[in-house]
Design an enzyme around this catalytic site. Sequence first.
Site, PDB file in Angstrom:
ATOM      1  N   LYS A  29      24.865  40.156  73.676  1.00  0.00           N
ATOM      2  CA  LYS A  29      26.110  39.694  74.301  1.00  0.00           C
ATOM      3  C   LYS A  29      26.430  40.602  75.463  1.00  0.00           C
ATOM      4  O   LYS A  29      26.076  41.785  75.449  1.00  0.00           O
ATOM      5  CB  LYS A  29      27.263  39.751  73.280  1.00  0.00           C
ATOM      6  CG  LYS A  29      28.445  38.884  73.640  1.00  0.00           C
ATOM      7  CD  LYS A  29      28.253  37.474  73.126  1.00  0.00           C
ATOM      8  CE  LYS A  29      29.421  36.593  73.387  1.00  0.00           C
ATOM      9  NZ  LYS A  29      29.288  35.357  72.597  1.00  0.00           N
TER      10      LYS A  29
HETATM   11  N1  GLU Z   1      28.420  32.034  74.169  1.00  0.00           N
HETATM   12  C1  GLU Z   1      27.917  31.074  73.239  1.00  0.00           C
HETATM   13  C2  GLU Z   1      27.981  31.620  71.815  1.00  0.00           C
HETATM   14  O1  GLU Z   1      28.788  32.474  71.513  1.00  0.00           O
HETATM   15  C3  GLU Z   1      26.543  30.574  73.631  1.00  0.00           C
HETATM   16  C4  GLU Z   1      25.477  31.616  73.686  1.00  0.00           C
HETATM   17  C5  GLU Z   1      24.171  31.108  74.268  1.00  0.00           C
HETATM   18  O2  GLU Z   1      24.068  29.935  74.573  1.00  0.00           O
HETATM   19  O3  GLU Z   1      23.267  31.928  74.436  1.00  0.00           O
HETATM   20  O4  GLU Z   1      27.301  31.146  70.950  1.00  0.00           O
END
Ligand code: GLU
Length: 419
Positions: free
Chosen positions: A107
């Site tokens: 993240k």
């Molecule tokens: N931000 C989204 C999540 O928390 C998508 C993450 C992604 O597609 O890599 O799952």
Amino acid sequence: MSLFESPFFQDAFSQLEEAAGIMKMDPNVLERLKFPKRALQVSVPIRLDDGTVKVFEGYRVQHNMTLGPGKGGIRYHHHVSLSETAALAMLMTFKCALVGLPLGGAKGGIKVNPADLSRSELQALTRRYATEIAMIIGPDKDVPAPDIGTDSQTMAWFMDTYSQLKGYTVPGVVTGKPIAIGGSLGRADSTGKGVVYCINFAYEKMNKKVDKNTTVAIHGFGKVGIPAAVDLHHQDAKIVAISDVSGAIYDEKGLNIPACIEWVQQRNFLKDMPGAKTISNEELLELDVDILIPAAIDGVVTEANAHKVKARIIAEGANGPLTKEAVDIITARGGFIIPDILCNAGGVIVSYFEWVQGLQMFFWDLDTVNKKLHDIMKQAFDKVYTSHQVYKCNMKSAALITALQRLEGAMKLRGMFPG
Ligand code: GLU
């Protein structure tokens, strides 16, 4: 702030510890999962439109890459910190493991309120951040995506910057891109669609069907809430309340969802939507409805308000909207929780499809994307439901157990270096 300090990290870790205890996971594996593999903090200086320079705080955390390259969004929000980013990266590890993707968890984020910046300032911020973290990302290393405060335009700038650094176009470096530059059909609606698939799977287990008598409240009418509202509206459900940062609106007869979407598209906020009663976001969470979808941000239902939440099903569209105490209170009174790492996994599943399509340079039609999304989510839901029955635990622990079983197996097979 240290890695473990934020309430979000503490909460994520206590949920992990509980699940690990129930499934009797090897404590050495638990010890390793507590720490992210790698965390990079960067300073992101940009020149503002008024000519002054401002430095923003940015992060990319790679929690675990046992199953494949890191995967997870980039968040632009004033709450972003190292500890919160680490907690969200940990959730991504479990989410990818749960739904069977060959991806690890990561993240990123910048501590910023994107609404305070102009479009050109946001572009500069994104390009400089991409440059600063370029050394640890890439199609085989770690693949960012949108999250709160970022969108397909952010990903386009990000992909362009990384490609300029490399000297050639690298579509596989991010997902959630616009279709015109290698995005996947269905990615924009995928998280909300997955939430509604899960609600239907839960109803099937209860021998019920979503119909015109099903009442729904949606906290967060944005990237997740809007597509979920559209699909539930198509199933004739009565969406009685929706909210955004400007407040909530309520109509016991059911809101006109297409009109609400049009209003938000024109004015950005729900506020002053004609013909609907205004209520507070807190009141929305406490409505007596069949389904509550908290799809905005973490920590909105805590031990302070959980006993007032009356919904029969709570579908966690956001990451971590219910604290551990809230989960315990709601499940004790018989509420059924569809946990975030299952409920909102549609986004990362279609991100995986986008990554695969980009690597192959071969693109799929929308029906193929949605059918594959449905099948993966169905399989994951059934596995979690089975764990919920076998271990006689709540769905939150059941989802973690299902993810941890896959992760523990893979971590043990790979062993530890140097052993
Ligand atoms: N931000 C989204 C999540 O928390 C998508 C993450 C992604 O597609 O890599 O799952």
